[in-house]
Motif scaffolding. Structure first.
Motif, PDB file in Angstrom:
ATOM      1  N   LYS A 100       0.953  -1.424   0.124  1.00 13.60           N
ATOM      2  CA  LYS A 100      -0.097  -0.048   0.155  1.00 13.60           C
ATOM      3  C   LYS A 100       0.461   1.049  -0.406  1.00 13.60           C
ATOM      4  O   LYS A 100       0.708   2.128  -0.820  1.00 13.60           O
ATOM      5  CB  LYS A 100      -1.261  -0.072   1.068  1.00 13.60           C
ATOM      6  CG  LYS A 100      -2.074   0.659   1.511  1.00 13.60           C
ATOM      7  CD  LYS A 100      -2.828   1.449   2.226  1.00 13.60           C
ATOM      8  CE  LYS A 100      -3.895   2.010   1.822  1.00 13.60           C
ATOM      9  NZ  LYS A 100      -4.257   2.330   3.354  1.00 13.60           N
ATOM     10  N   LEU A 103       1.983   2.733  -3.252  1.00  9.55           N
ATOM     11  CA  LEU A 103       0.527   3.020  -3.805  1.00  9.55           C
ATOM     12  C   LEU A 103       0.452   4.281  -3.806  1.00  9.55           C
ATOM     13  O   LEU A 103       0.591   4.948  -3.040  1.00  9.55           O
ATOM     14  CB  LEU A 103      -1.128   2.252  -3.555  1.00  9.55           C
ATOM     15  CG  LEU A 103      -0.672   1.035  -4.328  1.00  9.55           C
ATOM     16  CD1 LEU A 103      -1.944   0.190  -3.760  1.00  9.55           C
ATOM     17  CD2 LEU A 103       0.052   1.036  -5.326  1.00  9.55           C
ATOM     18  N   LEU A 105      -3.326   6.725  -4.374  1.00  8.40           N
ATOM     19  CA  LEU A 105      -4.404   7.336  -4.403  1.00  8.40           C
ATOM     20  C   LEU A 105      -4.938   9.060  -5.162  1.00  8.40           C
ATOM     21  O   LEU A 105      -4.221  10.165  -4.948  1.00  8.40           O
ATOM     22  CB  LEU A 105      -4.882   7.060  -3.135  1.00  8.40           C
ATOM     23  CG  LEU A 105      -6.690   7.065  -3.204  1.00  8.40           C
ATOM     24  CD1 LEU A 105      -7.344   5.844  -3.955  1.00  8.40           C
ATOM     25  CD2 LEU A 105      -7.148   7.188  -1.712  1.00  8.40           C
ATOM     26  N   TYR A 111      -6.093   4.227  -7.341  1.00  6.83           N
ATOM     27  CA  TYR A 111      -4.813   3.873  -7.122  1.00  6.83           C
ATOM     28  C   TYR A 111      -3.649   3.729  -8.895  1.00  6.83           C
ATOM     29  O   TYR A 111      -4.092   3.462  -9.561  1.00  6.83           O
ATOM     30  CB  TYR A 111      -4.303   2.277  -6.572  1.00  6.83           C
ATOM     31  CG  TYR A 111      -5.184   2.004  -5.155  1.00  6.83           C
ATOM     32  CD1 TYR A 111      -4.870   3.087  -4.366  1.00  6.83           C
ATOM     33  CD2 TYR A 111      -6.275   0.759  -4.945  1.00  6.83           C
ATOM     34  CE1 TYR A 111      -4.829   2.454  -2.800  1.00  6.83           C
ATOM     35  CE2 TYR A 111      -6.511   0.767  -3.201  1.00  6.83           C
ATOM     36  CZ  TYR A 111      -5.816   1.729  -2.549  1.00  6.83           C
ATOM     37  OH  TYR A 111      -6.239   1.221  -1.487  1.00  6.83           O
TER      38      TYR A 111
END
Length: 143
Positions: A100, A103, A105, A111
């Motif tokens: 995560k 990534l 956002l 994503y």
């Protein structure tokens, strides 16, 4: 982990989605149902097999940017935040924190890969600036 999942019509009612084979569309829904609260799926191949879909369907979803794959087989659903909103009192953070972290956002809720991952095989051949300058000075001294 929440047990209810949503799918946005903005994602699944597009020509891009509907042009995929039915098996790839079906797999997208199955992956969405099995994803954790951050959109990560730990065993996409097992889910594909259980849904009577194949590895080609996984590759299609990756090539069409519906999934982001990781080297260890885990995938994340690109439009997870477009599809799902989970109340904070029901939200359970992913066990894939390290994934995560790479990534980003986007403002539209999708994503994307935010930090490029470096393959360790290539870092051993890196050349630093001082060695380049040293080589240049040696060549200039020869002329």
């Amino acid at each position: 982990m929440a047990t209810k999942r949503m799918f946005s019509i903005d994602v699944v009612d597009t020509d891009k989605f509907l042009d995929m084979p039915i098996s790839a569309q079906c797999l997208y829904f199955h992956l969405g149902m099995h994803a954790d609260d951050d959109g990560f799926v730990s065993s996409p191949k097992k889910i594909a097999k259980a849904a009577n879909c194949g590895n080609d369907d996984l590759r299609i979803l990756v090539s069409k940017d519906y999934l982001i794959p990781f080297d260890d087989g885990v995938v994340v659903i690109t439009d997870w935040r477009v599809n799902n909103y989970i109340r904070t009192d029901r939200y359970k953070t992913t066990i894939h924190d390290n994934k995560k972290a790479v990534l980003k956002l986007e403002e539209n809720g999708r994503y994307t890969i935010g930090i490029p991952t470096v393959d360790e095989r290539y870092t051993q051949y890196s050349i630093d600036k001082s060695s380049i300058d040293k080589d240049r000075l040696e060549r200039e001294g020869e002329t």
